[in-house]
Write a protein that holds these residues in place. Structure first.
Motif, short mmCIF file in Angstrom:
data_model
loop_
_atom_site.label_atom_id
_atom_site.label_comp_id
_atom_site.label_asym_id
_atom_site.label_seq_id
_atom_site.Cartn_x
_atom_site.Cartn_y
_atom_site.Cartn_z
N LYS A 298 62.57 68.78 53.75
CA LYS A 298 63.02 67.44 54.13
C LYS A 298 64.51 67.27 53.84
CE LYS A 298 58.76 64.74 53.93
NZ LYS A 298 58.16 63.47 53.50
N ILE A 299 65.22 66.71 54.83
CA ILE A 299 66.64 66.37 54.65
C ILE A 299 66.79 64.88 54.94
CG2 ILE A 299 69.01 66.86 55.34
CD1 ILE A 299 68.01 69.47 56.55
N LEU A 300 67.07 64.11 53.90
CA LEU A 300 67.21 62.66 54.04
C LEU A 300 68.69 62.33 54.21
CD1 LEU A 300 64.55 63.12 52.19
CD2 LEU A 300 64.74 60.66 51.80
N VAL A 301 69.02 61.66 55.30
CA VAL A 301 70.39 61.25 55.58
C VAL A 301 70.44 59.75 55.78
CG1 VAL A 301 72.40 61.57 57.06
CG2 VAL A 301 70.80 63.47 56.72
N LYS A 302 71.24 59.04 54.99
CA LYS A 302 71.28 57.58 55.12
C LYS A 302 72.61 57.05 54.59
CE LYS A 302 68.66 53.37 54.03
NZ LYS A 302 68.57 52.92 55.44
N THR A 309 77.17 52.34 43.81
CA THR A 309 77.10 53.80 43.89
C THR A 309 76.14 54.37 42.85
OG1 THR A 309 79.40 53.83 44.64
CG2 THR A 309 78.49 55.90 43.87
N ASP A 310 76.13 53.78 41.63
CA ASP A 310 75.23 54.28 40.58
C ASP A 310 73.77 54.15 41.00
OD1 ASP A 310 77.35 54.97 39.01
OD2 ASP A 310 77.26 53.20 37.73
N GLU A 311 73.45 53.08 41.72
CA GLU A 311 72.07 52.90 42.21
C GLU A 311 71.69 54.02 43.17
OE1 GLU A 311 71.38 49.17 44.03
OE2 GLU A 311 71.76 48.00 42.22
N ILE A 312 72.61 54.33 44.06
CA ILE A 312 72.32 55.35 45.07
C ILE A 312 72.25 56.73 44.43
CG2 ILE A 312 73.04 56.31 47.29
CD1 ILE A 312 72.14 53.31 47.22
N LYS A 313 73.02 56.96 43.40
CA LYS A 313 72.92 58.21 42.66
C LYS A 313 71.54 58.36 42.04
CE LYS A 313 76.12 59.62 39.87
NZ LYS A 313 77.17 59.62 38.82
N LEU A 314 71.06 57.27 41.44
CA LEU A 314 69.73 57.29 40.84
C LEU A 314 68.66 57.48 41.91
CD1 LEU A 314 68.05 57.05 38.28
CD2 LEU A 314 68.10 54.56 38.54
N LEU A 315 68.87 56.83 43.06
CA LEU A 315 67.92 56.94 44.17
C LEU A 315 67.84 58.39 44.66
CD1 LEU A 315 66.09 55.26 46.09
CD2 LEU A 315 68.08 55.04 47.58
N SER A 316 69.00 59.03 44.83
CA SER A 316 69.01 60.42 45.30
C SER A 316 68.37 61.35 44.29
CB SER A 316 70.45 60.85 45.59
OG SER A 316 71.21 60.91 44.39
N SER A 317 68.58 61.05 42.99
CA SER A 317 67.97 61.86 41.95
C SER A 317 66.45 61.76 41.98
CB SER A 317 68.51 61.43 40.59
OG SER A 317 67.90 62.15 39.55
N GLU A 318 65.94 60.55 42.20
CA GLU A 318 64.49 60.35 42.30
C GLU A 318 63.91 61.13 43.48
OE1 GLU A 318 62.22 58.86 40.49
OE2 GLU A 318 63.60 58.20 38.93
N ILE A 319 64.61 61.07 44.60
CA ILE A 319 64.11 61.72 45.82
C ILE A 319 64.09 63.24 45.66
CG2 ILE A 319 64.73 62.23 48.23
CD1 ILE A 319 65.56 59.29 48.47
N THR A 320 65.14 63.79 45.08
CA THR A 320 65.21 65.25 44.96
C THR A 320 64.42 65.79 43.78
OG1 THR A 320 67.34 64.98 43.81
CG2 THR A 320 67.41 65.50 46.17
N ASN A 321 63.66 64.91 43.12
CA ASN A 321 62.63 65.40 42.19
C ASN A 321 61.51 66.08 42.96
OD1 ASN A 321 63.78 64.71 39.73
ND2 ASN A 321 62.92 62.63 39.76
N HIS A 322 61.38 65.71 44.25
CA HIS A 322 60.41 66.39 45.12
C HIS A 322 60.95 67.78 45.47
CE1 HIS A 322 57.85 62.87 45.86
NE2 HIS A 322 58.97 62.16 45.86
N THR A 325 63.78 69.51 48.99
CA THR A 325 64.35 68.25 49.50
C THR A 325 65.86 68.22 49.29
OG1 THR A 325 62.30 67.08 48.94
CG2 THR A 325 64.25 65.73 49.37
N VAL A 326 66.56 67.72 50.30
CA VAL A 326 68.00 67.47 50.23
C VAL A 326 68.25 66.00 50.56
CG1 VAL A 326 70.25 67.96 51.25
CG2 VAL A 326 68.67 69.83 50.79
N ALA A 327 69.12 65.35 49.79
CA ALA A 327 69.49 63.96 50.06
C ALA A 327 70.99 63.89 50.33
CB ALA A 327 69.13 63.06 48.89
N LEU A 328 71.36 63.41 51.50
CA LEU A 328 72.76 63.20 51.89
C LEU A 328 72.97 61.71 52.07
CD1 LEU A 328 73.08 66.03 54.58
CD2 LEU A 328 73.68 66.17 52.15
N PHE A 329 73.55 61.07 51.07
CA PHE A 329 73.69 59.61 51.09
C PHE A 329 75.17 59.21 51.14
CE2 PHE A 329 69.45 58.89 48.70
CZ PHE A 329 68.76 59.10 49.90
N GLY A 330 75.43 58.17 51.91
CA GLY A 330 76.76 57.57 51.95
C GLY A 330 76.68 56.12 51.54
#
Length: 398
Positions: A298-302, A309-322, A325-330
């Motif tokens: 899975k590659i999540l792009v959003k 920014t700190d929220e999105i960092k935490l969000l990406s960390s939660e997702i890549t616990n799977h 998985t790759v998370a590409l967030f802006g």
């Protein structure tokens, strides 16, 4: 040389004088009078201001034994009426006399010598050569200083020669050898000084040290005297009453009310943080579940707008616990921020990917092989950056 009326009578507010010359000084007019009550800046005390005739005087300086009254226009009259700003003059007299009293107390109590003092329209401070100090010592100094004020000791001045000087118990030695002017407070303090002072210690009103700080080899003390101290008390008293009304307590209970507020805030912040983390976990699970897998990966792009920014960092960390998985967030706020993360079981260097695409937004950043973050100023190119990063991940990952 102008006759210095302020030495004869520091309480003189109005006087008449003859304009004996008008010279240029730094592109402005400088009036020379045959006599003046305008005190020139010097010895740590600011100058007087006021009017000579219709000319406003905003600066008075002494150069080569001449007192220059700086104004913006010439004055052709020979005889003029002059008026100093008395409120300003009297304020300086109170503060300067208070400094003498305070310096005497530091010397008597702790052998602390005055290294320097600063007087302006809104601040007064002295530096004392003293190694240790605390609030208890501060109280002792204040008590002694105000006791001297309550005794209403007379303050006089005298001009002495070097021979007479040797007989006086000076607090400090003069920097000049001729026409040495001594300011005497009762029989307790003798100090060479060219400033203006009140006639008795009672006129100082009160001395209050409002702050002190440790310097390398000394302490700096900020203090207030007379009307300044009264105004400061009014402001602080009004603040205490206003805060007391807001907290519904008396002023002496404010410390407990503020302590309770701080503790409540800490508890609420902790609850908020925990709740936010829980919500982010739900958001992460929702984003992960909606992302379609490609060959089990899975590659999540959003791109998020108006998010921290700190929220999105935490969000990406939660997702890549799977796994896989790759998370590409802006993040779009005042600038464009990007956060690239991957799960542990993927062999892609996210820092390398980030640095390859950051020039698209004129950005900078870095990180490690698992997580990297950067930002740039070209917000309009963030979509292009995300698409390019996605293509590179597909190339390495799928």
């Amino acid at each position: 040389m102008s006759k210095k009326l302020y030495f004869e009578n520091a309480y003189l507010r109005d006087f008449e004088a003859n304009v004996i010359n008008c010279i240029e000084y730094d592109g402005r007019c400088a009036l020379l009078l045959d006599q003046t009550c305008f005190y020139p800046e010097g010895g740590g005390q600011p100058c007087d201001i006021g009017y000579i005739g219709e000319c406003e005087i905003a600066e008075v300086i002494e150069k080569q034994n001449q007192i220059l009254h700086i104004t913006n226009k010439d004055l052709s009259q020979q005889k003029v009426k002059c008026k100093i700003n008395w409120k300003r003059r009297y304020d300086f007299m109170q503060q300067h006399t208070g400094q003498h009293i305070l310096s005497h107390c530091f010397l008597e109590l702790f052998n602390g010598k005055t290294d320097s003092f600063h007087l302006s329209t809104n601040a007064m401070s002295i530096e004392i050569d003293i190694k240790d100090f605390d609030q208890n010592r501060c109280n002792l100094v204040e008590d002694m200083a105000n006791e001297i004020i309550y005794r209403n000791l007379p303050i006089t001045t005298m001009i002495v020669d070097e021979k007479e000087l040797q007989k006086l118990p000076l607090r400090k030695h003069p920097s000049v050898k001729d026409n040495i002017r001594i300011v005497k407070i009762g029989n307790i303090d003798y100090s060479p000084c060219g400033g203006t002072h009140v006639m008795s210690t009672g006129e100082v009103g009160i001395i209050k040290i409002i702050d002190f700080e440790k310097l390398k080899e000394s302490y700096r003390f900020e203090f207030l005297c007379g009307n300044r101290a009264l105004e400061d008390y009014r402001d602080k008293n009004m603040l205490m009453l206003t805060l007391g009304a807001k907290f519904s307590v008396r002023y002496h209970e404010l410390d407990k009310a503020v302590e309770k507020l701080i503790n409540d805030h800490k508890n609420l912040s902790k609850e908020y943080t925990n709740t936010k983390k829980t919500l982010l976990k739900y958001e992460a699970e929702e984003l992960f579940s909606k992302c379609k897998a490609i060959d089990g990966k899975k590659i999540l792009v959003k791109i998020f707008e108006d998010r921290k920014t700190d929220e999105i960092k935490l969000l990406s960390s939660e997702i890549t616990n799977h796994s896989q998985t790759v998370a590409l967030f802006g993040v779009l706020n005042d600038s464009a921020q990007v956060i690239f993360t991957r799960s542990d079981d993927i062999d892609i260097n996210m820092n390398s990917i980030l640095k390859e695409v950051l020039p698209i937004i004129n950005g900078k950043g870095g990180g490690n092989s698992k997580a990297a973050q950067g930002g740039g100023s070209m917000l309009q190119n963030l979509n292009n950056l995300m698409e390019e990063a996605y293509r590179k991940i597909l190339h390495y990952y799928i």
